[in-house]
Structures are given as C-alpha cells and as structure tokens.
Design a protein around this motif. Structure first.
Motif, PDB file in Angstrom:
ATOM      1  N   TYR A 188       0.886  -1.297  -0.094  1.00 54.21           N
ATOM      2  CA  TYR A 188      -0.066   0.058  -0.094  1.00 54.21           C
ATOM      3  C   TYR A 188       0.849   1.276  -0.004  1.00 54.21           C
ATOM      4  O   TYR A 188       1.749   1.181   0.773  1.00 54.21           O
ATOM      5  N   CYS A 189       0.800   2.217  -0.886  1.00 56.90           N
ATOM      6  CA  CYS A 189       1.491   3.398  -1.083  1.00 56.90           C
ATOM      7  C   CYS A 189       0.910   4.397  -0.127  1.00 56.90           C
ATOM      8  O   CYS A 189      -0.385   4.776  -0.273  1.00 56.90           O
ATOM      9  N   THR A 190       1.495   4.817   0.857  1.00 54.64           N
ATOM     10  CA  THR A 190       0.815   5.648   2.076  1.00 54.64           C
ATOM     11  C   THR A 190       0.482   6.864   1.632  1.00 54.64           C
ATOM     12  O   THR A 190      -0.430   7.435   2.101  1.00 54.64           O
ATOM     13  N   LYS A 191       1.335   7.640   0.424  1.00 50.54           N
ATOM     14  CA  LYS A 191       0.745   8.850  -0.014  1.00 50.54           C
ATOM     15  C   LYS A 191      -0.629   8.934  -0.331  1.00 50.54           C
ATOM     16  O   LYS A 191      -1.189  10.147  -0.324  1.00 50.54           O
ATOM     17  N   SER A 192      -1.383   7.899  -0.739  1.00 49.81           N
ATOM     18  CA  SER A 192      -2.691   7.994  -1.004  1.00 49.81           C
ATOM     19  C   SER A 192      -3.687   8.568   0.194  1.00 49.81           C
ATOM     20  O   SER A 192      -4.594   9.190  -0.123  1.00 49.81           O
ATOM     21  N   SER A 193      -3.336   7.995   1.353  1.00 50.42           N
ATOM     22  CA  SER A 193      -3.892   8.347   2.596  1.00 50.42           C
ATOM     23  C   SER A 193      -2.859   8.016   3.785  1.00 50.42           C
ATOM     24  O   SER A 193      -2.986   6.829   3.878  1.00 50.42           O
ATOM     25  N   HIS A 194      -2.516   8.998   4.507  1.00 51.72           N
ATOM     26  CA  HIS A 194      -1.577   8.599   5.751  1.00 51.72           C
ATOM     27  C   HIS A 194      -2.234   8.343   6.919  1.00 51.72           C
ATOM     28  O   HIS A 194      -1.561   7.678   8.103  1.00 51.72           O
ATOM     29  N   PHE A 195      -3.562   8.525   7.084  1.00 53.52           N
ATOM     30  CA  PHE A 195      -4.286   8.520   8.253  1.00 53.52           C
ATOM     31  C   PHE A 195      -4.048   6.936   8.992  1.00 53.52           C
ATOM     32  O   PHE A 195      -3.906   5.943   8.403  1.00 53.52           O
ATOM     33  N   SER A 255      13.268  -9.593  -7.939  1.00 50.77           N
ATOM     34  CA  SER A 255      11.834  -8.921  -7.891  1.00 50.77           C
ATOM     35  C   SER A 255      11.557  -7.873  -8.573  1.00 50.77           C
ATOM     36  O   SER A 255      12.512  -7.175  -9.203  1.00 50.77           O
ATOM     37  N   LEU A 256      10.301  -7.940  -9.242  1.00 47.10           N
ATOM     38  CA  LEU A 256       9.978  -7.178 -10.377  1.00 47.10           C
ATOM     39  C   LEU A 256       8.705  -6.406  -9.488  1.00 47.10           C
ATOM     40  O   LEU A 256       7.722  -7.083  -9.451  1.00 47.10           O
ATOM     41  N   ASN A 257       8.706  -4.982  -9.471  1.00 46.17           N
ATOM     42  CA  ASN A 257       7.921  -4.055  -8.957  1.00 46.17           C
ATOM     43  C   ASN A 257       7.132  -3.405  -9.823  1.00 46.17           C
ATOM     44  O   ASN A 257       7.707  -2.617 -10.586  1.00 46.17           O
ATOM     45  N   ILE A 258       5.641  -3.673 -10.262  1.00 46.05           N
ATOM     46  CA  ILE A 258       5.106  -3.308 -11.446  1.00 46.05           C
ATOM     47  C   ILE A 258       4.069  -1.965 -11.047  1.00 46.05           C
ATOM     48  O   ILE A 258       3.362  -1.475 -11.532  1.00 46.05           O
ATOM     49  N   GLY A 259       4.443  -1.489  -9.814  1.00 44.18           N
ATOM     50  CA  GLY A 259       4.081  -0.169  -9.409  1.00 44.18           C
ATOM     51  C   GLY A 259       2.573  -0.264  -9.090  1.00 44.18           C
ATOM     52  O   GLY A 259       1.621  -1.426  -8.719  1.00 44.18           O
ATOM     53  N   GLY A 260       1.948   0.776  -9.310  1.00 49.06           N
ATOM     54  CA  GLY A 260       0.399   1.005  -8.944  1.00 49.06           C
ATOM     55  C   GLY A 260      -0.343   1.235 -10.335  1.00 49.06           C
ATOM     56  O   GLY A 260       0.023   0.952 -11.336  1.00 49.06           O
ATOM     57  N   GLY A 261      -1.567   1.633  -9.978  1.00 48.93           N
ATOM     58  CA  GLY A 261      -2.493   2.346 -11.020  1.00 48.93           C
ATOM     59  C   GLY A 261      -3.528   1.229 -11.510  1.00 48.93           C
ATOM     60  O   GLY A 261      -4.205   1.614 -12.404  1.00 48.93           O
ATOM     61  N   GLU A 266       2.070  -1.716  -5.868  1.00 45.30           N
ATOM     62  CA  GLU A 266       1.821  -0.627  -5.096  1.00 45.30           C
ATOM     63  C   GLU A 266       0.455   0.083  -5.166  1.00 45.30           C
ATOM     64  O   GLU A 266       0.498   0.769  -6.002  1.00 45.30           O
ATOM     65  N   PHE A 267      -0.474  -0.368  -4.708  1.00 45.14           N
ATOM     66  CA  PHE A 267      -2.073   0.046  -4.953  1.00 45.14           C
ATOM     67  C   PHE A 267      -2.229   1.180  -3.840  1.00 45.14           C
ATOM     68  O   PHE A 267      -2.433   0.693  -2.878  1.00 45.14           O
ATOM     69  N   GLY A 268      -2.227   2.390  -4.350  1.00 50.29           N
ATOM     70  CA  GLY A 268      -2.818   3.387  -3.488  1.00 50.29           C
ATOM     71  C   GLY A 268      -4.300   3.790  -3.602  1.00 50.29           C
ATOM     72  O   GLY A 268      -5.171   3.313  -2.534  1.00 50.29           O
ATOM     73  N   SER A 269      -4.643   4.400  -4.715  1.00 46.02           N
ATOM     74  CA  SER A 269      -6.015   4.840  -4.911  1.00 46.02           C
ATOM     75  C   SER A 269      -7.004   3.722  -4.723  1.00 46.02           C
ATOM     76  O   SER A 269      -7.925   3.634  -4.186  1.00 46.02           O
ATOM     77  N   PHE A 270      -6.525   2.398  -5.414  1.00 47.38           N
ATOM     78  CA  PHE A 270      -7.319   1.274  -5.587  1.00 47.38           C
ATOM     79  C   PHE A 270      -7.534   0.604  -4.049  1.00 47.38           C
ATOM     80  O   PHE A 270      -8.304   0.353  -3.695  1.00 47.38           O
ATOM     81  N   THR A 271      -6.682   0.889  -3.224  1.00 51.82           N
ATOM     82  CA  THR A 271      -6.803   0.463  -1.847  1.00 51.82           C
ATOM     83  C   THR A 271      -7.721   1.432  -1.056  1.00 51.82           C
ATOM     84  O   THR A 271      -8.510   0.680  -0.435  1.00 51.82           O
ATOM     85  N   VAL A 272      -7.700   2.562  -0.957  1.00 54.98           N
ATOM     86  CA  VAL A 272      -8.413   3.526  -0.162  1.00 54.98           C
ATOM     87  C   VAL A 272      -9.548   4.590  -1.035  1.00 54.98           C
ATOM     88  O   VAL A 272     -10.258   4.742  -0.218  1.00 54.98           O
ATOM     89  N   GLY A 273      -9.438   4.478  -2.237  1.00 57.98           N
ATOM     90  CA  GLY A 273     -10.288   5.269  -2.809  1.00 57.98           C
ATOM     91  C   GLY A 273     -11.894   4.894  -2.529  1.00 57.98           C
ATOM     92  O   GLY A 273     -12.343   5.856  -2.575  1.00 57.98           O
ATOM     93  N   THR A 323     -13.981   8.756  -3.049  1.00 59.26           N
ATOM     94  CA  THR A 323     -13.135  10.033  -2.902  1.00 59.26           C
ATOM     95  C   THR A 323     -12.144   9.824  -1.760  1.00 59.26           C
ATOM     96  O   THR A 323     -11.285  10.777  -1.512  1.00 59.26           O
ATOM     97  N   GLY A 324     -11.722   8.571  -1.448  1.00 59.26           N
ATOM     98  CA  GLY A 324     -10.757   8.225  -0.265  1.00 59.26           C
ATOM     99  C   GLY A 324      -9.331   8.599  -0.419  1.00 59.26           C
ATOM    100  O   GLY A 324      -8.753   8.634   0.458  1.00 59.26           O
ATOM    101  N   ALA A 325      -8.859   8.579  -1.873  1.00 57.89           N
ATOM    102  CA  ALA A 325      -7.373   8.790  -1.859  1.00 57.89           C
ATOM    103  C   ALA A 325      -6.929   9.997  -2.320  1.00 57.89           C
ATOM    104  O   ALA A 325      -7.766  10.903  -3.216  1.00 57.89           O
ATOM    105  N   TYR A 326      -6.178  10.821  -1.697  1.00 56.59           N
ATOM    106  CA  TYR A 326      -5.448  12.146  -1.860  1.00 56.59           C
ATOM    107  C   TYR A 326      -6.147  13.238  -1.676  1.00 56.59           C
ATOM    108  O   TYR A 326      -5.607  14.517  -1.549  1.00 56.59           O
TER     109      TYR A 326
END
Length: 431
Positions: free
Chosen positions: A47-54, A224-230, A271-278, A375-378
């Motif tokens: 989980y990429c924390t920048k999407s929501s640090h709470f 390891s291969l990190n395909i990021g988020g999105g 690294e899913f941010g918006s998908f995790t918390v949006g 609306t939960g991300a960013y």
C-alpha cells in the motif's frame, strides 16, 4: 440520510471495511493468476501511504498481511510508529520510493540500522547509493526505478523519476556490481497513467521485462519486479474494467518473457494506493440555494467548497461518482454545481463535454443532499487537513464507519468541523 440527520452536512466519511475488501480482491486475482500460469514465485501487495496517511487507514490495511511503500522522509516516522505498535514486523517490506536527500536518507538508514532488513530503498538517481552507503551500517538491499517513457500526449517524454531504460545496465556495472555493501534485489516499473489495456502499457511492460532479463543475467541477486500501482477506481456508474484479465495477462507476459530468456521469474510486487483506499471515502453536501444566472444555467450552491474538500475535481478535472442522496423520485432538472468560495473555478460538472448534471429540482422547503463517492484517495492530503482552507471555508466533520464483530455498522467522529477560532489561531490572531 440517517448519518445526515445525526451528524449534519457537509460531511466526509471513511468506510473502513472497503479497504480490506479491495486488498482481498487484488490478492485473490494474483493468487489465481499465479496458479493458472504455474508461476514459481510470490506476489506481494504493497500500500503506498501517500494516497492516505491516516492512522485508521493504515491500521485497516495492515490487517491483511501486506507491505507498504513510502515516498518521503516523514513516511519513515509513520513506519517507526507502526512498528512500535506491532502493526509492522521485520518481515514487512518497506519499499522507499521518491527523490531522496538528507532527511529521507537518514530516516531510511535509521530503519535499516535498527535491523529492518526488508527495507528496500528504490534508487531514483545516480547519487543516492553514495548517500545511503554513508548513512547505513553494513550491507543493505536496493531496487532501481526505471524512468518510463510517457504517453505522447504528455508535455514531456520521460518520467522525471528513475533512471532511463538504456542506462540501467551501465549504472549497475559502474556503481553496484563490485560494491560489496549493496545488493540489488528489485527492478521498479511504474506507468503514470496506470495499468490499462492499451498498446502503450503493454509496450512499456515489455521494455521493462527486457531490462529485467538483461540485468538478471549479470546480477543473480535480482529476484523481484515491482510493477508499481495504477489500478483504476470506479469514477462513474458506467465504469468498466476487467481487473482479473489484466492481472492474468501481466503475469502471463512476465512468465513468457522470462521462460523464453531462460531466467527465473521474479517475485511480483504492486503498490496500490488509490485502489486500496479510494472506494472507502465519500462526501455529502446540502444544496443551500439555487441561482438562475441566465435562461439556461441554474447553479446549485453546495454548503462547502470543491476546491478545499475535493481538490482533484478542480486541479485535474477528476470525476467521482455523484448521486442525489434523497428525493430520488422527484422531478429532475439540469444544473451546475458551485462551491461557496469566491473562486470562479470552484465548481463541478459531470462530464467536461456535457457541462451539466441532473438532480432533483431545487425546492427551498424540501432540502436536497448530494453525495460524492470513491473520494478516499489523496483529497485530504492535497486539500490540506485541519489547516487553512481556501476562503476559510471550514473543513467538514469527518466520520469513521466500521462494522463490529456481529457485522453491525458503527460510527465515530474522527474530526469535528473546523471552527473560526481554529483559523484565527493559525493566522496569528488568537495567540
């Protein structure tokens, strides 16, 4: 409407169970895809924390045996806090992205020096290895970020983040291959426009795999291969996206490329941010008044501001799922939505090409409430939380919605609506 009657509006809420739901969905898609392809390596959800640090977001996400990705120096202090509370263990991967200078490097070094060997800084530029090596005692693991090429419509050709495709192998040979302090474990690949079924995405992924294979042949430790988020988040009622197909095809493409080159397949990280918390977040507003500005345009004025509470609608014309909360069976009309600030950009329209929204007709004696969902991300981090807001429009009350052990909904107030004294203190009037 029960929440509105109890807590009033404007109102923001976070529905915590949705975070675990989405993590579970993604982990199952990858588990099924790995089994289907007979893929001989692991999948790791970050989980990429920048999407929501709470704190409430991280607490919920970390219930699901996941890892995290950080972006800046203060993120590492959040990691330290979570580790002290037992939310993170030494087995948790902490993937450190972003441009790194003194404060960030120092905090990364503190975590690694404390014994957290699964902290992997992702190298963004040619100086970072030297900076990290000076601060870290003993050996440490690293990744390298690929500077992907952007879509043709972008204002620039190559991402400002990472190191160019053609430069990665020479960079490894020059700075890493004979450096006994550093062990290269991960290649990091991220597309700014997200994981989409387009020729552009598949072309960039194949270019990334070529780099991985070439690097793997000269660097056995790379695994390891990190395909990021999105992964996209539903932004309209007619949203369609075949997540399962995309996951299967990504896993299949990685396996085919590695099998053909006769190298071991890598462990996959996302690294899913918006998908995790949006999809856990929403906002509810009341229509305060309607202004008829000419023979065609009716402006419904909300009792808050889009610029301050949903800044992505103003900054990048992002769309969210928008619905009337009550009066669904009433007659509808074509309207525009305006915020309370004095800024002409403080408005929202459903689609840029239609310039309108349909809502139940405004009637002063029958209050109308509208909701924006997913609306939960960013939005809180971009708009600023508990600080100064544009035109000093107060930040709404924020609720946390959860379920107890019996499955019943529970609500609690995370933050009350800002008061005048809060602003005056920040501005120096109330010392």
């Amino acid at each position: 409407m029960e929440l509105v009657k109890k807590y009033g509006a404007p109102l923001k809420f976070t529905y915590l169970p949705k975070i675990s739901d989405n993590i579970g969905r993604a982990k199952k898609w990858f588990a099924d895809a790995l089994e289907k392809s007979d893929y001989k390596a692991t999948y790791n959800y970050c989980y990429c924390t920048k999407s929501s640090h709470f704190n409430h977001v991280l607490n919920e996400a970390l219930k699901n045996d996941i890892h995290i990705e950080t972006s800046a120096a203060i993120d590492m202090k959040i990691v330290e806090s979570l580790k002290k509370k037992g939310k993170i263990t030494d087995d948790t991967y902490v993937i450190c992205n972003g441009f790194k200078r003194d404060h960030y490097v120092s905090n990364i070094a503190d975590l690694i020096n404390s014994g957290h060997k699964n902290c992997i800084p992702i190298i963004d530029n040619y100086e970072e290895i030297d900076l990290l090596s000076e601060a870290i005692d003993g050996k440490y693991k690293i990744g390298i970020r690929i500077a992907s090429e952007e879509e043709p419509k972008f204002e620039f050709y190559t991402s400002r983040l990472g190191i160019g495709y053609k430069n990665i192998v020479p960079f490894y040979n020059k700075q890493i291959s004979e450096n006994e302090q550093v062990e290269l474990k991960m290649l990091h690949f991220f597309i700014n426009t997200g994981i989409r079924d387009t020729a552009y995405y598949w072309n960039e992924l194949l270019k990334c795999l070529k780099v991985y294979i070439n690097l793997k042949k000269i660097c056995p430790s790379l695994d390891s291969l990190n395909i990021g988020g999105g992964f996209p988040v539903k932004n309209s009622l007619h949203f369609e996206y075949d997540y399962k197909y995309m996951v299967e095809e990504i896993v299949n493409q990685i396996k085919l490329a590695c099998d053909e080159a006769e190298v071991d397949v890598p462990h996959i990280f996302t690294e899913f941010g918006s998908f995790t918390v949006g999809e856990s977040g929403g906002a509810i507003y009341e229509i305060l008044y309607q202004k008829q500005q000419n023979d065609r345009e009716k402006w419904n004025m909300i009792n808050s501001s889009f610029i301050t509470t949903l800044p992505d609608t103003w900054a990048i014309s992002k769309k969210f799922v928008m619905l009337a909360v009550n009066r669904w069976n009433d007659e509808y009309e074509r309207v525009l939505l305006g915020g309370m600030t004095c800024d002409s950009d403080d408005y929202y329209n459903s689609e840029q090409h239609t310039n309108a929204i349909y809502l139940p007709k405004y009637k002063r004696e029958k209050p109308l409430y509208i909701g924006f969902f997913n609306t939960g991300a960013y939005q809180e981090t971009i708009g600023g939380f508990d600080g100064l807001q544009h035109c000093l429009i107060p930040q709404p009350k924020h609720l946390l919605i959860n379920r107890d052990e019996d499955g019943n909904l529970t609500t609690s107030v995370f933050r009350e609506q800002q008061k005048a004294d809060d602003f005056l203190k920040i501005l120096g009037y109330n010392e």
